[in-house]
Design an enzyme around this catalytic site. Structure first.
Site, mmCIF file in Angstrom:
data_model
loop_
_atom_site.group_PDB
_atom_site.id
_atom_site.type_symbol
_atom_site.label_atom_id
_atom_site.label_comp_id
_atom_site.label_asym_id
_atom_site.label_seq_id
_atom_site.Cartn_x
_atom_site.Cartn_y
_atom_site.Cartn_z
ATOM 1 N N CYS A 400 0.832 -1.205 0.000
ATOM 2 C CA CYS A 400 0.000 0.000 0.000
ATOM 3 C C CYS A 400 0.872 1.264 0.000
ATOM 4 O O CYS A 400 1.419 1.623 -1.029
ATOM 5 C CB CYS A 400 -0.987 -0.055 1.157
ATOM 6 N N HIS A 531 -3.601 -4.923 0.398
ATOM 7 C CA HIS A 531 -3.019 -5.494 1.624
ATOM 8 C C HIS A 531 -3.084 -7.018 1.570
ATOM 9 O O HIS A 531 -3.989 -7.622 2.148
ATOM 10 C CB HIS A 531 -3.761 -4.968 2.848
ATOM 11 N N GLU A 533 -1.481 -9.102 3.129
ATOM 12 C CA GLU A 533 -1.339 -9.719 4.454
ATOM 13 C C GLU A 533 -2.691 -10.090 5.072
ATOM 14 O O GLU A 533 -2.766 -10.972 5.918
ATOM 15 C CB GLU A 533 -0.559 -8.784 5.391
HETATM 16 N N1 GLN Z 1 -1.858 6.582 2.938
HETATM 17 C C1 GLN Z 1 -2.028 5.868 1.712
HETATM 18 C C2 GLN Z 1 -3.400 6.063 1.134
HETATM 19 O O1 GLN Z 1 -4.317 6.437 1.829
HETATM 20 C C3 GLN Z 1 -1.744 4.405 1.916
HETATM 21 C C4 GLN Z 1 -2.723 3.736 2.793
HETATM 22 C C5 GLN Z 1 -2.225 2.435 3.359
HETATM 23 O O2 GLN Z 1 -1.031 2.170 3.355
HETATM 24 N N2 GLN Z 1 -3.120 1.654 3.886
HETATM 25 O O3 GLN Z 1 -3.614 5.837 -0.031
#
Ligand code: GLN
Length: 556
Positions: A400, A531, A533
């Site tokens: 992410c 994600h 994970e």
């Molecule tokens: N801050 C970034 C976004 O909002 C990544 C979010 C995250 O890593 N879950 O797109």
């Protein structure tokens, strides 16, 4: 949000049984893992089990809380932002759980108030009791229906005696009264062994049992969490003073790994006790073969693979928190075990790498992972770490934010866009390589931030002959998301021309889901907008994590 049904109760299926898990004495003694383990054992007895977490706070979900306060935010398939215990349930049970199975005081009140506004109570006086517990009960029964479950396990957060969870304890009382023989209560309680006397003390648990009984609820089973096993004498003492049978006091000493806990409970006969107490249609023999195989794969003295996780949410006062990235840590472990390796995971604070001289410390590690994150703290440090991994050929996996920053690092250092940034930290930057998603712009402007990110499962299509495609061995994947920003498509052609491969995109091709560098350039450099994970399971490790760990080991 799902529309609130008008009726405030649903009928329980005759067969469904309900187990509640409450905490005694103090929090942090493994109530979540105990709950997951109980559900696991019943599943291994051939039952269909589902699990619910009730968090007593007023936040409507876990999405708006700082992870250093609350630990990881676990996103369900349908997009609800929940507590990390939901992750434990999914990992132990190897199932996806629906949004219905997570509730907070805030979300329950929200439903009741909405129903009241829609005249759902037909002009009646809506009261804290019974209407709040009734809404909780409605959801608990619905969980049973959704999963066609033989047994619904519900963990009530907090400990008995708190103001916060009292309405949920009342829900237990009401269900016990309504469904005699169909409800059992397990109290996970702590038995301290004070160093000064060296003797296990049961008194705090006796008080907890008394407090619970003052709410009209008696525990049927007490799980005795302690540094050591509880002896016969103390089991009997608890039985006598807490109204349970001695065989219903389950010894739960500290064990090396949380995955030992179901096996430990089983040695104490826990699933058998529950099956007979609730007359559950359990199989005579429990089948924990695959679980045992997994647990033994986590032992042994196999080769180590050293992974650095570079994040920002590691410290709370003088203490290091590992809970914040729990799904990431577990995902690394499952893949390492699958490959017959021993994972050695080190948490490094990204802030310290703002100083490039510190990058030398990274030499020790076989692979580097940058997990999800928000905001500007530690970002420059992460960018330095990513640059190091890219230039030194160290396997890199970005999740992410870790993907967005990998793209940003490439834009700055390879495309030479020195002023490139992400709109999240510098909206005025000239080169917004990472920009806010269109659908998010208005939400941010109105500070409509709760549960409004791009959340939950979305499809990505994979490009043939890429690291991603080879790892997944399939052309399309469903992964869980939680973000507001994305790779700005205006920069995609330039990034591609400079060597970035967007190996996964949304089906329409307009959202970059996976970036990687060619294997001829780098052994493993992969970033994902989602994600992975969140879908890694002990008995089902995630293919991208496995590919990352394999590459890291080969890099040794
Ligand atoms: N801050 C970034 C976004 O909002 C990544 C979010 C995250 O890593 N879950 O797109």
């Amino acid at each position: 949000m799902a529309k609130t049904p008008r009726r405030s109760t649903t009928r329980a299926s005759k067969k469904t049984k309900y187990i509640f898990v409450v905490g005694g004495v103090m929090s942090g003694v493994g109530k979540g893992v105990s709950s997951s383990s109980v559900a696991k054992l019943l599943q291994a007895r051939g039952l269909t089990a589902t699990a619910i977490k009730i968090d007593p706070y007023v936040n409507v979900d876990a999405g708006t809380m700082n992870p250093t306060e609350h630990g990881e935010c676990f996103v369900l398939k349908d997009g609800l932002e929940t507590d990390q215990d939901m992750g434990n349930y999914e990992r132990f049970l190897n199932v996806d759980l629906p949004a219905n199975n997570y509730m907070t005081t805030g979300s329950v009140y929200q439903s009741v108030i909405e129903r009241e506004r829609n005249l759902g109570y037909g002009g009646k006086n809506v009261q804290v009791v019974p209407d709040i517990p009734l809404e909780a009960i409605r959801r608990i029964k619905k969980a049973g229906e959704l999963a066609k479950a033989d047994v619904v396990l519900t963990e009530v957060g907090g400990t008995v005696g708190e103001y916060e969870n009292i309405l949920f304890i009342e829900a237990i009382r009401m269900m016990k009264a309504e469904l005699p023989g169909q409800v059992a209560v397990v109290m996970v309680s702590y038995m301290p062994v004070p160093g000064s006397i060296g003797e296990m003390k049961t008194k705090p648990t006796q008080h907890a049992a008394r407090t619970l009984s003052a709410s009209g609820v008696f525990a049927d089973i007490i799980i005795a969490r302690a540094p050591v096993a509880i002896d016969k004498k103390r089991k009997e003492k608890i039985a006598k003073f807490c109204n349970v049978l001695p065989e219903n006091v389950i010894s739960a000493p500290d064990v090396p790994s949380i995955y030992d806990i179901p096996l430990m409970f089983e040695r104490e006969g826990l699933s058998e006790r529950l099956c007979s107490m609730l007359k559950l249609p359990c199989k005579k023999a429990i089948d924990m073969r695959s679980w045992k195989r997994f647990v033994s794969s986590s032992r042994g003295d196999s080769d180590a693979v050293k992974i650095a996780v570079v994040g920002k949410y590691f410290s709370s006062g003088d203490f290091v928190l590992s809970d914040v990235y729990i799904s990431v840590l577990e995902a690394i472990k499952y893949s390492a075990y699958k490959l017959g390796l021993t994972p050695e995971i080190t948490y490094l604070s990204s802030q310290s790498f703002t100083d490039k001289k510190k990058l030398r410390e990274l030499k020790k590690y076989d692979g580097i992972l940058v997990p999800g994150g928000f905001g500007k703290t530690g970002v420059e440090g992460k960018l330095n770490v990513i640059e190091y991994a890219r230039k030194q050929g160290v396997p890199y996996f970005g999740l992410c934010y870790g993907m967005q920053l990998a793209v940003l690092e490439y834009a700055r250092n390879v495309l030479k866009l020195k002023n490139a940034s992400t709109e999240e930290i510098n909206p005025k930057a000239k080169e917004l390589v990472i920009g806010v998603m269109d659908e998010q712009r208005e939400k941010i402007a109105q500070a409509d931030m709760g549960g409004t990110m791009r959340l939950g499962q979305y499809k990505a299509v994979l490009m043939p002959k890429t690291i991603a495609r080879e790892a997944y061995k399939q052309a399309e994947v469903l992964e869980r998301h939680r973000h507001r920003y994305e790779v700005n498509n205006a920069y995609v052609p330039a990034l591609e021309a400079a060597g970035v491969i967007f190996s996964g995109t949304s089906p329409k091709g307009d959202l970059m889901e996976i970036m990687e560098l060619s294997k001829s350039e780098h052994p493993f450099f992969v970033g994902v907008q989602f994600h992975p994970e969140l879908q890694a399971r002990p008995l089902n490790p995630h293919p991208l994590f496995t590919a990352f760990i394999k590459a890291s080991y080969e890099n040794k």
